[in-house]
Design a protein around this motif. Structure first.
Motif, short mmCIF file in Angstrom:
data_model
loop_
_atom_site.label_atom_id
_atom_site.label_comp_id
_atom_site.label_asym_id
_atom_site.label_seq_id
_atom_site.Cartn_x
_atom_site.Cartn_y
_atom_site.Cartn_z
N ARG A 34 -3.79 2.11 1.63
CA ARG A 34 -4.18 2.32 0.24
C ARG A 34 -3.04 1.95 -0.72
N SER A 35 -1.79 2.26 -0.35
CA SER A 35 -0.65 2.01 -1.23
C SER A 35 -0.50 0.53 -1.56
N GLU A 38 -3.32 -0.40 -4.03
CA GLU A 38 -3.07 0.22 -5.33
C GLU A 38 -1.97 -0.50 -6.09
N TYR A 41 -3.41 -3.84 -7.33
CA TYR A 41 -4.51 -3.55 -8.27
C TYR A 41 -3.96 -3.09 -9.62
N ASN A 42 -3.05 -2.14 -9.60
CA ASN A 42 -2.49 -1.61 -10.84
C ASN A 42 -1.60 -2.63 -11.54
N VAL A 509 -8.58 5.94 -4.79
CA VAL A 509 -7.59 5.03 -5.39
C VAL A 509 -7.25 5.52 -6.80
N ASN A 510 -5.95 5.74 -7.03
CA ASN A 510 -5.43 6.24 -8.32
C ASN A 510 -5.91 7.66 -8.65
#
Length: 512
Positions: A34-35, A38, A41-42, A509-510
């Motif tokens: 996930r990290s 993320e 994505y961010n 996510v987030n």
């Protein structure tokens, strides 16, 4: 019993880590945490000027991105020498900020800056000097002879019997003037020139490089701290071998990695200049006298400085090897750069290099999508002929009617302009606003004034609603054809791959 407890604690640690950073997706058997998703994505959604994507839209883009990177890896593009050298170069550059204590480094630079402002060494001094180089092995006779000569020159300068610039030209080993800032020249040189006023000439003085008579030409005020901070750090490093921030970090890392010197080995090395014994341990690894000997060959200095340098390099090298493990942001940046390099190379091979030369493919794509390229307003395809006389204009038009369009310009050049230019012509595809004469005659819009030397204008061509050939819209078509090739490529990658998305993790996510 202890080993059993170790295994239990290790398993518990892995379980906690997996809960903190769970697997978000699996692509062809490779887990993506996930990290990592993320981070990208961010970062991309935060870029200004970039269209914001929903989470699900970005998942599709991310999967396509990873499939392309995997295709590049399958081709071995990550194993080439050029790739590995560029990636390592980026890693070295990125690592610099991780291998110094920025707070200590800035504080030390600030202290030097404040000293510069407080004394006469503030700013810069432009100097010219009469300079004689003296090697470290200079004999006492050479020293005395050179000093006597420089004393004589100084006396002549003081009595007005010699011109300073002429002495520089005729006697100095350094002819050009130069700017001096603090920590740039030997301390003896700076001690002298920063006390002098513009126009003043110094007495002869020695530095490790030789003997000088200096004239100060001009001075500049010191720049703001932020403008000179990096330069102060670089000069400190050149003069002392390492800046304060790096020294501070090394001391912290020694404690972190349990640096333990071995007194027996250290004493023998300092006494004899060599040893086969262990010198110290760091991170559980032994560093020996033989390892030091290899370092010393490349760093000819006194034994004390060599040992200090070897210890510092060993500590920094160990830290350098662990940056990905220790700093998640470093690992992410390296992964991003590596994947970006692979994406560029594979896209170049599969798409970008192919488009400019794929004439058959572009023509076929155009024929299939011809209606997409119809214009809202008609264009004029043909030639605008400006001639010296009306008769010549008629002759040109008559000749061109009998020839293919691609031969028109050569026919004009060889038949009408060979000895004297009688015709000026513009050929191509013209939209409203491209050519004032087309706007006037064909589109009946703006009024055009005749060209003085070629006042008679005639036309050969026609108005068309859409391009007749892909060449006429090549620029626009190239982008569309590139997108078409990429869509087909991604479809092939998707069809040959297995992609699994953990929807429950995606929801977090987030939000964790």
């Amino acid at each position: 019993m202890r080993s059993g407890l170790t295994i239990i604690f290790l398993c518990l640690g892995l379980t906690v880590f997996a809960q903190q950073d769970p697997m978000l997706m699996r692509i062809n058997g490779k887990d993506i945490l996930r990290s990592e998703f993320e981070y990208i994505y961010n970062k991309n959604n935060a870029l200004s000027g970039i269209e914001q994507k929903t989470l699900n839209e970005y998942v599709d883009l991310f999967v396509n991105f990873k499939l392309k990177v995997a295709a590049a890896e399958a081709m071995g593009l990550d194993t080439t020498r050029a790739f590995r050298e560029e990636l390592e170069g980026y890693r070295r550059q990125l690592a610099k900020t991780y291998l110094t204590d920025e707070t200590v480094s800035e504080l030390a630079a600030r202290q030097i800056y404040d000293k510069m402002k407080a004394n006469q060494r503030a700013g810069q001094v432009r100097v010219s000097h009469i300079f004689k180089s003296l090697p470290q092995t200079a004999t006492s006779h050479l020293l005395r002879t050179t000093e006597t000569r420089m004393d004589s020159l100084y006396t002549a300068l003081q009595n007005g019997q010699a011109d300073f610039d002429a002495c520089v030209r005729n006697f100095s080993d350094e002819k050009k003037s130069f700017w001096v800032s603090w920590l740039q020249m030997p301390a003896e040189f700076e001690d002298t020139v920063f006390k002098m006023k513009p126009g003043e000439i110094s007495r002869p003085f020695f530095t490790p490089q030789g003997i000088h008579i200096v004239k100060v030409l001009e001075r500049k005020d010191i720049l703001p701290f932020e403008d000179v901070k990096d330069e102060i750090v670089r000069r400190q490093t050149r003069r002392h071998g390492m800046d304060k921030g790096t020294e501070s970090l090394v001391e912290k890392l020694k404690k972190e990695y349990q640096y333990t010197p071995d007194k027996v080995g250290m004493d023998e090395l300092l006494a004899k200049g060599q040893t086969e014994k262990k010198l110290f341990t760091l991170g559980g690894r032994e560093y020996t006298g033989q390892m030091f000997a290899n370092f010393a060959i490349a760093h000819p200095q006194g034994i004390q400085r060599q040992l200090k340098g070897f210890i510092m390099k060993s500590v920094l090298d160990y830290e350098y090897s662990r940056l990905e493990q220790k700093y998640p942001e470093f690992r992410m940046l390296m992964q991003e750069y590596r994947d970006g390099m692979l994406l560029f190379e594979i896209s170049n091979r599969e798409i970008w290099e192919r488009v400019p030369s794929d004439e058959v493919g572009m023509a076929a794509y155009f024929d299939k999508h011809r209606s997409d390229y119809h214009w809202k307003n008609p264009h004029y395809k043909g030639i605008v002929i400006h001639s010296a006389t009306k008769r010549i204009g008629k002759q040109v038009r008559k000749l061109l009617k009998s020839l293919p369009e691609e031969e028109w310009q050569d026919a004009i050049r060889l038949t009408f302009n060979a000895k004297k230019q009688q015709v000026q012509a513009e050929q191509g595809l013209f939209a409203l606003g491209d050519n004032i004469y087309v706007d006037d005659e064909i589109f009946k819009k703006e009024k055009a004034e005749p060209i003085p030397s070629f006042p008679f204008t005639t036309f050969l061509g026609e108005k068309i609603k859409g391009p007749e050939s892909y060449q006429e819209v090549r620029g626009l078509l190239a982008g569309d054809y590139q997108n078409y090739l990429e869509e087909r490529w991604v479809a092939r990658l998707r069809a040959a791959s297995k992609v699994e998305i953990n929807q429950e993790v995606l929801k977090t996510v987030n939000k964790h």
